[in-house]
Design a protein around this motif. Structure first.
Motif, short mmCIF file in Angstrom:
data_model
loop_
_atom_site.label_atom_id
_atom_site.label_comp_id
_atom_site.label_asym_id
_atom_site.label_seq_id
_atom_site.Cartn_x
_atom_site.Cartn_y
_atom_site.Cartn_z
N ALA A 73 -2.29 -17.64 -19.93
CA ALA A 73 -1.24 -16.77 -19.39
C ALA A 73 0.09 -17.51 -19.36
N ALA A 74 0.06 -18.79 -19.04
CA ALA A 74 1.29 -19.59 -19.05
C ALA A 74 1.83 -19.73 -20.47
N ILE A 75 0.95 -19.97 -21.43
CA ILE A 75 1.36 -20.08 -22.83
C ILE A 75 1.99 -18.78 -23.30
N GLY A 76 1.35 -17.67 -23.02
CA GLY A 76 1.87 -16.36 -23.43
C GLY A 76 3.17 -16.01 -22.74
N SER A 77 3.28 -16.33 -21.46
CA SER A 77 4.51 -16.05 -20.73
C SER A 77 5.67 -16.86 -21.28
N TYR A 78 5.43 -18.12 -21.57
CA TYR A 78 6.47 -18.97 -22.14
C TYR A 78 6.91 -18.45 -23.51
N ALA A 79 5.95 -18.10 -24.36
CA ALA A 79 6.27 -17.59 -25.69
C ALA A 79 7.06 -16.29 -25.59
N SER A 80 6.69 -15.43 -24.67
CA SER A 80 7.40 -14.17 -24.48
C SER A 80 8.83 -14.40 -24.00
#
Length: 96
Positions: A73-80
């Motif tokens: 979720a942290a990886i996806g949030s950062y990418a977004s």
């Protein structure tokens, strides 16, 4: 015996753990000059450590499951956030 553990998500999971993983990952990236290819792995490890040792102590399976969630979720949030910021900058540059 239950086949799957009962996992309760709470305020900690939704609002605190994922930003903490993002912040710690960014701090490590800046301090230790880690190559970008390793950042997702580090976020996953931080998520697992936080989940196993802090938020889901005593239930390893729940800790592993939620740690995986924290990290990705942290990886996806950062990418977004990064994609949104880049798109905003490009749109602003086109207008000027």
């Amino acid at each position: 015996m239950e086949l799957f553990p009962t996992i309760h998500t709470n305020f900690w999971d939704a609002v605190i753990a994922i930003p903490v993983v993002m912040i710690l990952t960014q701090m490590l990236k800046k301090i230790l000059h880690i190559k970008p290819v390793w950042i997702p792995t580090i976020a996953l490890i931080i998520g697992l450590l936080i989940s196993i040792f802090i938020s889901h102590r005593g239930n390893l399976l729940a800790g592993l499951f939620m740690g995986w969630f924290y990290g990705y979720a942290a990886i996806g949030s950062y990418a977004s956030l990064k994609t949104t910021y880049i798109a905003y900058k490009q749109r602003k540059a086109k207008k000027t």
